[in-house]
Design an enzyme around this catalytic site. Structure first.
Site, short mmCIF file in Angstrom:
data_model
loop_
_atom_site.label_atom_id
_atom_site.label_comp_id
_atom_site.label_asym_id
_atom_site.label_seq_id
_atom_site.Cartn_x
_atom_site.Cartn_y
_atom_site.Cartn_z
N PRO A 33 0.81 -1.22 0.00
CA PRO A 33 0.00 0.00 0.00
C PRO A 33 0.84 1.27 0.00
O PRO A 33 1.85 1.38 0.71
CB PRO A 33 -0.81 -0.12 1.31
CG PRO A 33 -0.85 -1.57 1.59
CD PRO A 33 0.45 -2.13 1.11
N CYS A 34 0.43 2.25 -0.80
CA CYS A 34 1.17 3.52 -0.89
C CYS A 34 0.42 4.66 -0.20
O CYS A 34 0.75 5.83 -0.40
CB CYS A 34 1.41 3.87 -2.36
SG CYS A 34 -0.11 4.16 -3.30
N ASN A 35 -0.58 4.30 0.63
CA ASN A 35 -1.42 5.33 1.25
C ASN A 35 -0.62 6.42 1.95
O ASN A 35 -0.91 7.60 1.83
CB ASN A 35 -2.37 4.69 2.27
CG ASN A 35 -3.18 3.57 1.68
OD1 ASN A 35 -2.64 2.68 1.05
ND2 ASN A 35 -4.48 3.59 1.87
N LEU A 39 2.45 7.24 1.42
CA LEU A 39 3.51 7.78 0.57
C LEU A 39 2.97 8.73 -0.48
O LEU A 39 3.71 9.55 -1.03
CB LEU A 39 4.25 6.63 -0.15
CG LEU A 39 4.88 5.57 0.74
CD1 LEU A 39 5.35 4.39 -0.11
CD2 LEU A 39 6.05 6.15 1.52
N ALA A 40 1.67 8.61 -0.79
CA ALA A 40 1.08 9.36 -1.90
C ALA A 40 1.14 10.87 -1.66
O ALA A 40 0.89 11.35 -0.55
CB ALA A 40 -0.37 8.93 -2.10
#
EC number: 2.1.1.37
Length: 333
Positions: free
Chosen positions: A290-292, A294-295
């Site tokens: 998941p890139c939550n 990092l976005a």
């Protein structure tokens, strides 16, 4: 008259032949005659203006307004044409007037006014959400059969939006040869490009450990590359996503083994070793954690790899390390 018909997108030759065969002094009647004539010839308007007109007609705008916007801004300025059409539509909306002399004192009238504040849209939405999901999906344009299958796969507790996503994903799987990716994303195409080097290496099939599988982007890419998937061990926490992957697996008639687990954090070292010895190891470990956190669009919890979701990246590293160690041991034995 001739110029107007050209602006509508018909070619000069077609207009010339239509004029010769359908002479009429009235422009509006002549336009209809010309259109009927073109249909009979099984001919379509070929100019770029016609394509522009068709584009905005498909969006629901009035043809006369589209032609005026093209005249004003030029056919190549699609954004300006769209803005002009949207402005025109906004001008036609009814204007809501506020009551200047509203009595805000506590009274029965105030209670009645409060009832009016509950919009019809909200009531309609509540009614829509609480009704039978099969009925709701049919009203959205899906067939009763595919709606029933989606409910059977995902369960009654899943939202209408998730059921609709499931059906759309099934459409993609069934029409795979004509699969279309938004040019700004091209996620599956990008994955397939990077995995294409595997095609000559695994003509007889590949064993895959798929972490954070999602709806199966990696599996779809391998299928498009015509690399047989002998075994896929998938780890995906979302039940809806697991159902979508399973549906893709069946719709594309995969002959390999699909084994699904939920949480990567629960995949212990002993289980990884057991699976590798059972299937002869993994040829590919793939996944996207998941890139939550990092976005760039996350302004609330952009805490990097220490974030609650994005820290799962380290689970990927943990599992990959076990796979590497076990692979080396299996090669030595």
């Amino acid at each position: 008259m001739f110029a107007t018909l050209v602006d509508m997108g018909f070619s000069d030759d077609v207009i010339d032949r239509a004029i010769q065969e359908n002479v009429c002094p009235c422009l509006s009647v002549f336009s209809h005659l010309l259109y009927d004539y073109v249909v009979k010839m099984n001919c379509e308007p070929s100019s770029s203006k016609s394509k522009t007109i068709d584009h905005f007609l498909a969006m629901g705008f009035d043809e006369e307004k589209i032609i005026k916007a093209i005249h004003k801004h030029g056919e190549e300025n699609m954004e300006e044409i769209a803005n002009a059409l949207l402005s025109s539509e906004a001008d036609t909306l009814p204007i809501m007037k506020e009551e200047d002399n509203m009595d805000w004192s506590d009274s029965d009238d105030e209670m009645k006014y409060a009832d009016l504040l509950s919009s019809d849209n909200e009531k309609d939405q509540d009614s829509f959400d609480s009704c039978n999901p099969l009925s709701s999906l049919v009203k959205m344009g899906f067939s009763e059969l595919e709606a029933s299958l989606a409910i059977e796969r995902c369960g009654d507790s899943v939202s209408i939006a998730d059921l609709a996503d499931f059906i759309c994903a099934a459409h993609i799987a069934r029409e795979f040869d004509e699969f279309y990716i938004d040019p700004e994303e091209q996620k599956v195409d990008t994955v397939a490009y990077h995995l294409s080097v595997l095609t000559p290496l695994f003509p007889d099939g590949i064993n895959v450990l798929s972490l954070f599988t999602g709806i199966g982007g990696g599996e779809v890419a391998l299928h498009r590359l015509k690399i047989p998937m002998k075994t896929v061990i998938s780890l995906e926490i979302s039940e809806v996503n697991r159902n979508i992957l399973r549906d893709f697996w069946e719709q594309t008639n995969q002959r390999g083994v699909l084994i699904e687990f939920e949480d990567v954090q629960d995949l212990a070292r002993d289980k990884i070793i057991e699976l590798m010895k059972r299937f002869g190891g993994f040829d590919l470990v793939i996944g996207g954690s998941p890139c939550n956190n990092l976005a760039g669009g996350n302004r609330v919890s952009r805490s990097g790899l220490e974030g609650e979701q994005s820290s799962l990246f380290f689970e990927f590293c943990r599992i990959l390390e076990v796979v590497r160690e076990t692979t080396m041991e299996m090669r030595r034995s």
